[in-house]
Design an enzyme around this catalytic site. Structure first.
Site, PDB file in Angstrom:
ATOM      1  N   ASP A  56       9.468 -25.774 -43.219  1.00  0.00           N
ATOM      2  CA  ASP A  56      10.377 -25.267 -42.197  1.00  0.00           C
ATOM      3  C   ASP A  56      11.817 -25.432 -42.675  1.00  0.00           C
ATOM      4  O   ASP A  56      12.248 -26.542 -42.998  1.00  0.00           O
ATOM      5  CB  ASP A  56      10.166 -26.008 -40.874  1.00  0.00           C
ATOM      6  CG  ASP A  56      10.772 -25.249 -39.708  1.00  0.00           C
ATOM      7  OD1 ASP A  56      10.892 -24.009 -39.790  1.00  0.00           O
ATOM      8  OD2 ASP A  56      11.139 -25.895 -38.703  1.00  0.00           O
ATOM      9  N   HIS A  74      22.336 -22.339 -34.655  1.00  0.00           N
ATOM     10  CA  HIS A  74      21.500 -23.440 -34.156  1.00  0.00           C
ATOM     11  C   HIS A  74      21.940 -24.760 -34.775  1.00  0.00           C
ATOM     12  O   HIS A  74      22.091 -25.771 -34.078  1.00  0.00           O
ATOM     13  CB  HIS A  74      20.031 -23.160 -34.480  1.00  0.00           C
ATOM     14  CG  HIS A  74      19.106 -24.316 -34.232  1.00  0.00           C
ATOM     15  ND1 HIS A  74      18.670 -24.666 -32.962  1.00  0.00           N
ATOM     16  CD2 HIS A  74      18.539 -25.201 -35.087  1.00  0.00           C
ATOM     17  CE1 HIS A  74      17.864 -25.717 -33.062  1.00  0.00           C
ATOM     18  NE2 HIS A  74      17.765 -26.068 -34.334  1.00  0.00           N
ATOM     19  N   GLU A  89      11.038 -23.522 -30.515  1.00  0.00           N
ATOM     20  CA  GLU A  89      12.049 -23.058 -31.470  1.00  0.00           C
ATOM     21  C   GLU A  89      11.665 -21.652 -31.922  1.00  0.00           C
ATOM     22  O   GLU A  89      10.563 -21.422 -32.405  1.00  0.00           O
ATOM     23  CB  GLU A  89      12.162 -23.995 -32.685  1.00  0.00           C
ATOM     24  CG  GLU A  89      12.827 -25.320 -32.337  1.00  0.00           C
ATOM     25  CD  GLU A  89      13.198 -26.163 -33.561  1.00  0.00           C
ATOM     26  OE1 GLU A  89      12.686 -25.888 -34.668  1.00  0.00           O
ATOM     27  OE2 GLU A  89      14.013 -27.096 -33.387  1.00  0.00           O
ATOM     28  N   GLU A 126      11.651 -18.784 -34.374  1.00  0.00           N
ATOM     29  CA  GLU A 126      11.831 -18.672 -35.819  1.00  0.00           C
ATOM     30  C   GLU A 126      11.115 -17.436 -36.362  1.00  0.00           C
ATOM     31  O   GLU A 126      10.157 -16.940 -35.777  1.00  0.00           O
ATOM     32  CB  GLU A 126      11.273 -19.916 -36.537  1.00  0.00           C
ATOM     33  CG  GLU A 126      11.862 -21.230 -36.013  1.00  0.00           C
ATOM     34  CD  GLU A 126      11.645 -22.411 -36.929  1.00  0.00           C
ATOM     35  OE1 GLU A 126      11.297 -22.199 -38.112  1.00  0.00           O
ATOM     36  OE2 GLU A 126      11.837 -23.549 -36.454  1.00  0.00           O
ATOM     37  N   ASP A 151       8.141 -23.179 -33.531  1.00  0.00           N
ATOM     38  CA  ASP A 151       8.085 -24.558 -34.020  1.00  0.00           C
ATOM     39  C   ASP A 151       8.258 -25.493 -32.813  1.00  0.00           C
ATOM     40  O   ASP A 151       9.333 -26.031 -32.563  1.00  0.00           O
ATOM     41  CB  ASP A 151       9.209 -24.752 -35.051  1.00  0.00           C
ATOM     42  CG  ASP A 151       9.274 -26.170 -35.578  1.00  0.00           C
ATOM     43  OD1 ASP A 151       8.263 -26.882 -35.518  1.00  0.00           O
ATOM     44  OD2 ASP A 151      10.365 -26.560 -36.058  1.00  0.00           O
ATOM     45  N   ARG A 206      11.456 -33.287 -28.368  1.00  0.00           N
ATOM     46  CA  ARG A 206      12.818 -33.725 -28.666  1.00  0.00           C
ATOM     47  C   ARG A 206      13.013 -35.233 -28.523  1.00  0.00           C
ATOM     48  O   ARG A 206      13.837 -35.826 -29.241  1.00  0.00           O
ATOM     49  CB  ARG A 206      13.809 -32.999 -27.748  1.00  0.00           C
ATOM     50  CG  ARG A 206      13.826 -31.496 -27.893  1.00  0.00           C
ATOM     51  CD  ARG A 206      14.186 -31.064 -29.285  1.00  0.00           C
ATOM     52  NE  ARG A 206      14.267 -29.601 -29.384  1.00  0.00           N
ATOM     53  CZ  ARG A 206      14.270 -28.950 -30.536  1.00  0.00           C
ATOM     54  NH1 ARG A 206      14.205 -29.603 -31.693  1.00  0.00           N
ATOM     55  NH2 ARG A 206      14.337 -27.636 -30.558  1.00  0.00           N
ATOM     56  N   GLN A 225      11.430 -36.787 -31.509  1.00  0.00           N
ATOM     57  CA  GLN A 225      12.268 -36.424 -32.657  1.00  0.00           C
ATOM     58  C   GLN A 225      13.525 -37.304 -32.747  1.00  0.00           C
ATOM     59  O   GLN A 225      13.891 -37.785 -33.826  1.00  0.00           O
ATOM     60  CB  GLN A 225      12.668 -34.953 -32.544  1.00  0.00           C
ATOM     61  CG  GLN A 225      13.430 -34.396 -33.742  1.00  0.00           C
ATOM     62  CD  GLN A 225      13.766 -32.904 -33.588  1.00  0.00           C
ATOM     63  OE1 GLN A 225      13.379 -32.268 -32.609  1.00  0.00           O
ATOM     64  NE2 GLN A 225      14.472 -32.356 -34.550  1.00  0.00           N
ATOM     65  N   LYS A 267       6.995 -32.620 -34.586  1.00  0.00           N
ATOM     66  CA  LYS A 267       6.796 -31.211 -34.926  1.00  0.00           C
ATOM     67  C   LYS A 267       5.346 -30.899 -35.298  1.00  0.00           C
ATOM     68  O   LYS A 267       4.942 -29.741 -35.257  1.00  0.00           O
ATOM     69  CB  LYS A 267       7.668 -30.858 -36.145  1.00  0.00           C
ATOM     70  CG  LYS A 267       9.139 -31.108 -35.969  1.00  0.00           C
ATOM     71  CD  LYS A 267       9.798 -29.983 -35.214  1.00  0.00           C
ATOM     72  CE  LYS A 267      11.315 -30.100 -35.276  1.00  0.00           C
ATOM     73  NZ  LYS A 267      11.963 -28.890 -34.779  1.00  0.00           N
ATOM     74  N   THR A 302       2.142 -25.712 -34.460  1.00  0.00           N
ATOM     75  CA  THR A 302       3.109 -24.642 -34.727  1.00  0.00           C
ATOM     76  C   THR A 302       2.369 -23.339 -34.466  1.00  0.00           C
ATOM     77  O   THR A 302       1.269 -23.150 -34.984  1.00  0.00           O
ATOM     78  CB  THR A 302       3.584 -24.691 -36.195  1.00  0.00           C
ATOM     79  OG1 THR A 302       4.136 -25.987 -36.453  1.00  0.00           O
ATOM     80  CG2 THR A 302       4.636 -23.627 -36.476  1.00  0.00           C
ATOM     81  N   GLU A 337      19.423 -26.361 -26.888  1.00  0.00           N
ATOM     82  CA  GLU A 337      20.740 -25.726 -26.892  1.00  0.00           C
ATOM     83  C   GLU A 337      21.082 -25.137 -25.520  1.00  0.00           C
ATOM     84  O   GLU A 337      22.203 -25.286 -25.044  1.00  0.00           O
ATOM     85  CB  GLU A 337      20.774 -24.597 -27.933  1.00  0.00           C
ATOM     86  CG  GLU A 337      20.610 -25.071 -29.354  1.00  0.00           C
ATOM     87  CD  GLU A 337      20.233 -23.937 -30.290  1.00  0.00           C
ATOM     88  OE1 GLU A 337      19.025 -23.752 -30.535  1.00  0.00           O
ATOM     89  OE2 GLU A 337      21.137 -23.229 -30.753  1.00  0.00           O
TER      90      GLU A 337
HETATM   91 MN    MN Z   1      12.192 -25.613 -36.753  1.00  0.00          MN
END
Ligand code: MN
Length: 434
Positions: free
Chosen positions: A134, A141, A206, A208, A240, A244, A247, A260, A264, A381
């Site tokens: 990744d 971002h 996420e 992507e 993804d 949080r 993380q 993560k 996925t 975000e």
């Molecule tokens: Mn990612």
């Protein structure tokens, strides 16, 4: 919108189909009624069964070799064949499926065996994924997230020199539609000095772009940036999923780990470079004052044509919204043009140290946010780390994802004078921790 200059298909559901008109022809692996996985091509609301077409003698030469390489319900060996086989297959499919095809009658006689309804089929991962990496090339971002942690210094000094990435977990990549089990793990509650263990409370998505590697390189060799495009088999959407709170506690000093690797999700269709060719564009010039990429990361042709214009969308559908028959709520409308590094730069960088890439490896681009609100590719975000909840038409609010919430990714390419194509969906519904 019906433009006579754009070739049409005798598979009429493909004409003006939002994702899969004749011009797309993405490849995938599907099964029906519990049968063995087989390779196919999305065309409108149907799947063109490549094995049935092969057995009916519809392919020869390089196109035949391409389909033969897909036997066993995995596209790895086909990816390994490279662009020549892929282009030959595409050209033959265009011949077979175009309006006015001389084989129209023969093909129609094969009926639903050749063209099952996609809704009757189950999609699988298109390839055996040996390795998943990744990246972090969405600069908006990176800045948005960096600002949350370091308001004065959002981008670390390496960002404009190195296409930042980490090695992800290949074993937990799943196709669209797979439930997302809320992970459990260690988190550090605000104001505490010691962690607690339990279900993730800040589950996020996420947005992507996924990149499928075609021909790889031998260990010790590297792929020159000018050759990188030859090593890419195709593209998909990638979510993804990110815990949080886990993380935030685990990521220093080595980066994301269990936050993560629980799942996925990817869209199951491999959209080829050939289908995306009309939607390529120049890489945006770097802002004044940004460093020039090092020579191994710079190629004039890549700068002129190595970026994509793909609209990316994220939708949220909660359990309550489903019960109230409310439409999905759009969280994000972004675009692939917000990539600071091109896909070729990612490939060149990944292999520059002699790391071996192999057919069927998967890259994630990193979260692709735009600069404006409404374009942010994660809840981290959008809600500024949970400080600004979003309000939904159901009267619910969200800081992060709740059990029963479904996230839907979509990608679409549009350009005047060309048929629009899309990626199909990448969906996942959050289910309670076990
Ligand atoms: Mn990612």
């Amino acid at each position: 919108m019906n433009q006579p200059s754009i070739p049409r298909s005798w598979v009429t559901c493909a004409n003006d189909h939002a994702d899969f008109p004749l011009q797309n022809l993405p490849l995938g692996v599907f099964s029906q009624g519990g049968g063995a996985p087989r390779s196919g091509v999305a065309i409108g609301t149907r799947i063109f069964d490549l094995q049935v077409a092969l057995e009916a003698g519809l392919f020869d030469g390089a196109a035949r070799a391409a389909v033969q390489a897909m036997a066993g319900g995995q596209l790895n060996a086909f990816f390994e064949l490279g662009a020549g086989a892929r282009v030959a297959l595409r050209e033959r499919l265009l011949e077979l499926l175009s309006e006015g095809s001389t084989l129209h009658g023969k093909l129609q006689a094969l009926g639903a065996k050749l063209l099952p309804l996609a809704a009757d089929c189950q999609m699988h991962l298109p390839a055996r994924i040996n390795d998943y990496t990744d990246f972090y090339v969405g600069i908006e971002h990176a800045q948005n997230v960096g600002k949350l942690f370091r308001p004065d210094n959002p981008l670390l000094p390496n960002y404009k020199y190195v296409p930042i990435g980490y090695h992800g977990r290949a074993s937990t990549i799943r196709p669209s539609g797979t439930d997302v089990r809320r992970p459990k793990g260690q988190t550090l509650p605000a104001g505490q000095n010691e962690p607690t263990f339990g279900p993730c409370a800040r589950l996020d998505y996420e947005l992507e772009l996924g990149i499928w590697i075609g021909q790889g390189n031998a260990m010790g060799d590297s792929i020159a940036i000018g050759d990188a495009a030859e090593h890419i088999a195709g593209y998909c959407l990638l979510n993804d999923w990110s815990a949080r709170d886990i993380q935030a506690w685990e990521y220093q000093p080595l980066g994301p780990f269990l936050s993560k690797s629980f799942i996925t999700s990817i869209s199951p269709w491999v959209v080829t470079a050939e289908a995306l060719a009309p939607f390529r564009q120049a890489q945006a010039p770097r802002p004044e004052g940004d460093p020039q990429p090092l020579p191994y990361l710079f190629d004039n042709r890549d700068q002129a044509n190595g970026a994509f214009d793909i609209d990316l969308e994220v939708l949220l559908l909660t359990q309550t919204m489903r019960e109230q028959n409310l439409p999905a709520h759009r969280l994000t409308l972004s675009n692939t043009r917000y990539m600071y590094w091109t896909v070729a730069q990612m490939v060149a960088h990944h292999s520059v140290n002699g790391c071996q890439l192999q057919a069927g490896d998967l890259f994630g681009s990193g979260t692709l946010s735009g600069p404006e609100s409404g374009q942010f590719g994660s809840l981290l975000e959008i809600t500024e780390g949970g400080k600004k909840p979003i309000e939904l038409a159901s009267g619910e609010v969200r800081k992060f994802l709740e059990d029963g919430d479904e996230i839907i990714l979509r990608g679409r390419c549009q350009r005047e004078g060309f048929a629009s194509i899309g990626f199909g969906e990448c969906r996942g519904t959050v289910v309670a921790a076990r």
